[in-house]
Design a protein around this motif. Structure first.
Motif, PDB file in Angstrom:
ATOM      1  N   MET A   1      -2.906   4.386  -2.210  1.00  0.00           N
ATOM      2  CA  MET A   1      -2.363   3.144  -1.535  1.00  0.00           C
ATOM      3  C   MET A   1      -1.685   3.871  -0.671  1.00  0.00           C
ATOM      4  N   GLY A   2      -0.606   5.575  -0.812  1.00  0.00           N
ATOM      5  CA  GLY A   2      -0.043   6.083   0.201  1.00  0.00           C
ATOM      6  C   GLY A   2      -0.441   6.300   1.119  1.00  0.00           C
ATOM      7  N   MET A   3      -2.180   6.843   1.163  1.00  0.00           N
ATOM      8  CA  MET A   3      -3.047   6.394   2.703  1.00  0.00           C
ATOM      9  C   MET A   3      -3.171   5.581   3.442  1.00  0.00           C
ATOM     10  N   VAL A   4      -3.507   4.362   2.127  1.00  0.00           N
ATOM     11  CA  VAL A   4      -3.551   2.455   3.391  1.00  0.00           C
ATOM     12  C   VAL A   4      -2.007   2.760   4.366  1.00  0.00           C
ATOM     13  N   TRP A   5      -0.898   3.135   3.403  1.00  0.00           N
ATOM     14  CA  TRP A   5       0.413   2.399   3.657  1.00  0.00           C
ATOM     15  C   TRP A   5       0.455   3.331   5.028  1.00  0.00           C
TER      16      TRP A   5
ATOM     17  N   ALA B   1      -3.706   0.345  15.908  1.00  0.00           N
ATOM     18  CA  ALA B   1      -4.797   0.616  16.453  1.00  0.00           C
ATOM     19  C   ALA B   1      -5.820   0.593  15.463  1.00  0.00           C
ATOM     20  N   GLU B   2      -5.258   1.823  15.173  1.00  0.00           N
ATOM     21  CA  GLU B   2      -6.699   2.188  14.612  1.00  0.00           C
ATOM     22  C   GLU B   2      -6.624   2.008  12.675  1.00  0.00           C
ATOM     23  N   ALA B   3      -6.016   1.561  12.433  1.00  0.00           N
ATOM     24  CA  ALA B   3      -5.696   0.821  10.957  1.00  0.00           C
ATOM     25  C   ALA B   3      -5.687  -0.154  10.573  1.00  0.00           C
ATOM     26  N   ALA B   4      -6.583  -0.611  11.600  1.00  0.00           N
ATOM     27  CA  ALA B   4      -6.697  -2.876  11.927  1.00  0.00           C
ATOM     28  C   ALA B   4      -6.442  -3.736  11.250  1.00  0.00           C
ATOM     29  N   TYR B   5      -6.803  -3.097   9.024  1.00  0.00           N
ATOM     30  CA  TYR B   5      -7.171  -3.896   8.400  1.00  0.00           C
ATOM     31  C   TYR B   5      -5.473  -4.483   8.224  1.00  0.00           C
ATOM     32  N   ASP B   6      -5.440  -5.652   7.036  1.00  0.00           N
ATOM     33  CA  ASP B   6      -4.402  -5.986   6.732  1.00  0.00           C
ATOM     34  C   ASP B   6      -3.643  -6.074   6.056  1.00  0.00           C
ATOM     35  N   GLY B   7      -2.576  -5.541   5.829  1.00  0.00           N
ATOM     36  CA  GLY B   7      -1.599  -4.786   5.235  1.00  0.00           C
ATOM     37  C   GLY B   7      -1.779  -5.558   3.931  1.00  0.00           C
ATOM     38  N   TYR B   8      -1.017  -6.283   3.454  1.00  0.00           N
ATOM     39  CA  TYR B   8      -1.161  -7.462   2.586  1.00  0.00           C
ATOM     40  C   TYR B   8      -2.048  -7.597   1.651  1.00  0.00           C
TER      41      TYR B   8
ATOM     42  N   THR C   1      -3.428  -4.040   0.486  1.00  0.00           N
ATOM     43  CA  THR C   1      -2.248  -3.912  -0.737  1.00  0.00           C
ATOM     44  C   THR C   1      -2.473  -4.615  -2.065  1.00  0.00           C
ATOM     45  N   ALA C   2      -2.873  -5.899  -1.847  1.00  0.00           N
ATOM     46  CA  ALA C   2      -3.777  -6.992  -2.999  1.00  0.00           C
ATOM     47  C   ALA C   2      -4.990  -6.235  -3.115  1.00  0.00           C
ATOM     48  N   ARG C   3      -5.549  -6.238  -2.915  1.00  0.00           N
ATOM     49  CA  ARG C   3      -6.612  -5.553  -2.785  1.00  0.00           C
ATOM     50  C   ARG C   3      -6.495  -4.062  -4.115  1.00  0.00           C
TER      51      ARG C   3
ATOM     52  N   HIS D   1      -4.181  -4.743 -12.151  1.00  0.00           N
ATOM     53  CA  HIS D   1      -4.709  -5.726 -12.825  1.00  0.00           C
ATOM     54  C   HIS D   1      -3.799  -6.885 -12.703  1.00  0.00           C
ATOM     55  N   CYS D   2      -2.934  -6.766 -11.123  1.00  0.00           N
ATOM     56  CA  CYS D   2      -1.912  -7.289 -10.876  1.00  0.00           C
ATOM     57  C   CYS D   2      -2.339  -8.486  -9.915  1.00  0.00           C
ATOM     58  N   GLU D   3      -2.504  -9.883 -10.081  1.00  0.00           N
ATOM     59  CA  GLU D   3      -2.436 -10.301  -8.238  1.00  0.00           C
ATOM     60  C   GLU D   3      -1.201 -10.233  -8.005  1.00  0.00           C
ATOM     61  N   LEU D   4      -0.810  -9.726  -6.889  1.00  0.00           N
ATOM     62  CA  LEU D   4      -0.109  -9.309  -5.953  1.00  0.00           C
ATOM     63  C   LEU D   4       0.431 -10.692  -5.002  1.00  0.00           C
ATOM     64  N   THR D   5       1.736 -10.403  -4.947  1.00  0.00           N
ATOM     65  CA  THR D   5       1.764 -12.022  -4.502  1.00  0.00           C
ATOM     66  C   THR D   5       2.344 -11.729  -3.498  1.00  0.00           C
ATOM     67  N   GLU D   6       2.595 -12.495  -1.571  1.00  0.00           N
ATOM     68  CA  GLU D   6       2.786 -12.280  -0.688  1.00  0.00           C
ATOM     69  C   GLU D   6       4.385 -11.763  -0.825  1.00  0.00           C
ATOM     70  N   GLU D   7       5.102 -12.237  -1.083  1.00  0.00           N
ATOM     71  CA  GLU D   7       6.378 -12.168  -1.331  1.00  0.00           C
ATOM     72  C   GLU D   7       6.027 -10.885  -1.740  1.00  0.00           C
ATOM     73  N   GLN D   8       5.545 -10.236  -2.824  1.00  0.00           N
ATOM     74  CA  GLN D   8       5.879  -9.108  -3.374  1.00  0.00           C
ATOM     75  C   GLN D   8       6.318  -8.200  -2.622  1.00  0.00           C
ATOM     76  N   TYR D   9       4.824  -8.169  -2.080  1.00  0.00           N
ATOM     77  CA  TYR D   9       4.359  -7.469  -1.024  1.00  0.00           C
ATOM     78  C   TYR D   9       5.533  -6.832   0.214  1.00  0.00           C
ATOM     79  N   THR D  10       6.120  -8.133   1.019  1.00  0.00           N
ATOM     80  CA  THR D  10       7.083  -8.135   1.684  1.00  0.00           C
ATOM     81  C   THR D  10       8.283  -7.478   1.163  1.00  0.00           C
ATOM     82  N   GLU D  11       8.410  -7.562  -0.087  1.00  0.00           N
ATOM     83  CA  GLU D  11       9.517  -7.263  -1.005  1.00  0.00           C
ATOM     84  C   GLU D  11       9.499  -5.369  -0.705  1.00  0.00           C
ATOM     85  N   LEU D  12       8.391  -5.331  -1.463  1.00  0.00           N
ATOM     86  CA  LEU D  12       7.895  -3.705  -1.129  1.00  0.00           C
ATOM     87  C   LEU D  12       7.815  -3.725   0.016  1.00  0.00           C
TER      88      LEU D  12
END
Length: 362
Positions: free
Chosen positions: A315-319, A327-334, A337-339, A346-357
């Motif tokens: 997850m650190g590499m993704v972030w 520009a090179e990491a053109a994926y959607d951050g949320y 992270t949810a994936r 085993h958690c369904e991460l919400t957009e609100e949780q992601y924003t807080e993180l």
């Protein structure tokens, strides 16, 4: 990796006769009531070459420490019967109650070595699993643990580069090959993608970065240390020191040294001084602070950059690649992270949780 344990015909006959005599004699003993009685064993060769007899069907496992705890939660949460360390209070938001409230058995070896023998006996695990980079004494350590608690213990080597293979070995060990392949493929995909993004940035385009920890921000993760693997992979880590701390964690420095390094980007560990540097005249002399390019490492349920340096580092590499090279990491951050949270927590991460993180991380 495995071989079946052969049982001599005479031994089988002897056991059969004993069972028959008990039944004929009206004895109250019930050998079938013992879950270990008659259970088939197989020989498993672990990553450091130890041949260990383990149950053919493994349903109750415990981790040796926190690194193994995170890995085993991702692959086999329903086989876990205990934890090496209590989850942090923040983890309750992301983990199912049944996993969050598992009994704490302690760590089986290392600096703490605080395992609780009574609690271990109560949960009755079939196998202790150690995951991570092997220490020179690992074989003796695990042999000693097994002798003390009468439970087989195995080591599975896992590094940032080889985590995928570690999952595949664990899948074979636990009879979960398909589930393990999904996690292994993910780790290999993210590691490969991270390498490609770093290569696209190139040596000239690599961000000059400093990772600061500690309550004063004056501990740094130096180049070449164990905890700097991600930083070294995706950036120009400016923290070059003569003597890396023996545990590979962080080195204490002073602000004058940080001013000499003058990084373009600073990431602060959780519970460091992210909140106060903007108002500190000395820290304001740094290019990263003056230009607002300082961030806090997300944490929940674990620090995304390590501590412990387990599979949470993916997850650190993704972030970090998204932060440094959008520009090179053109994926959607949320979405990414949810994936990860679905696969590993085993958690369904919400957009609100992601924003807080990530509220202090971009």
């Amino acid at each position: 990796m495995f071989r079946r344990k052969t049982v001599a015909a005479a031994a089988v006959l002897t056991l059969s006769l004993i069972a028959a005599l008990l039944l004929i004699g009206g004895c109250g003993g019930d050998p079938a009531g013992d879950p270990a009685a008659g259970q088939e064993k197989v020989a498993f060769t672990d990553s450091v070459g130890r041949e260990v007899e383990v149950p053919a069907e493994i349903t109750r496992i415990v981790p040796s420490g926190t690194m193994a705890q995170i890995v085993l939660l991702s692959l086999a949460p329903d086989k876990l019967v205990g934890l090496a360390e209590r989850w942090s209070p923040d983890a309750a938001e992301y983990l199912d109650e049944q996993y969050y409230n598992l009994p704490v058995l302690g760590q089986f070896y290392g600096g703490k070595g605080d395992h609780n023998l009574e609690e271990i006996a109560r949960v009755d695990p079939q196998l202790i699993i150690d995951v991570g980079e092997p220490k020179p004494s690992i074989a003796d350590d695990l042999d000693g643990i097994s002798a003390k608690v009468d439970i087989p213990a195995v080591h599975i080597t896992a590094t940032l580069e080889t985590m995928g293979e570690a999952y595949r070995i664990l899948g074979e060990l636990l009879g979960m090959e398909e589930e393990a392949a999904v996690l292994a493929d993910y780790c290999e995909e993210v590691y490969s993608r991270t390498q490609e993004i770093a290569a696209a940035a190139g040596e000239a385009g690599a961000a000059k970065l400093l990772y600061c920890t500690g309550d004063k921000g004056l501990n740094v993760i130096p180049r070449g240390s164990f905890h700097a693997e991600i930083v070294d992979l995706v950036s120009d880590n400016v923290a070059v020191v003569e003597d890396i701390a023996s545990k590979g964690t962080d080195n204490a420095v002073d602000l004058e040294q940080i001013l000499l390094w003058d990084p373009e980007v600073i990431i602060f560990g959780p519970d460091s001084i992210y909140d106060t540097v903007a108002g500190d005249t000395k820290w304001q002399e740094l290019t990263a602070v003056k230009e607002g390019r300082y961030y806090e490492v997300p944490a929940g349920p674990y620090n995304w950059m390590g501590f412990p340096p387990s599979v949470n580092r993916y997850m650190g590499m993704v972030w970090l690649t998204k932060l440094l090279y959008p520009a090179e990491a053109a994926y959607d951050g949320y979405a990414e992270t949810a994936r990860y949270y679905k696969l590993f927590y085993h958690c369904e991460l919400t957009e609100e949780q992601y924003t807080e993180l990530v509220t202090r991380s971009f």
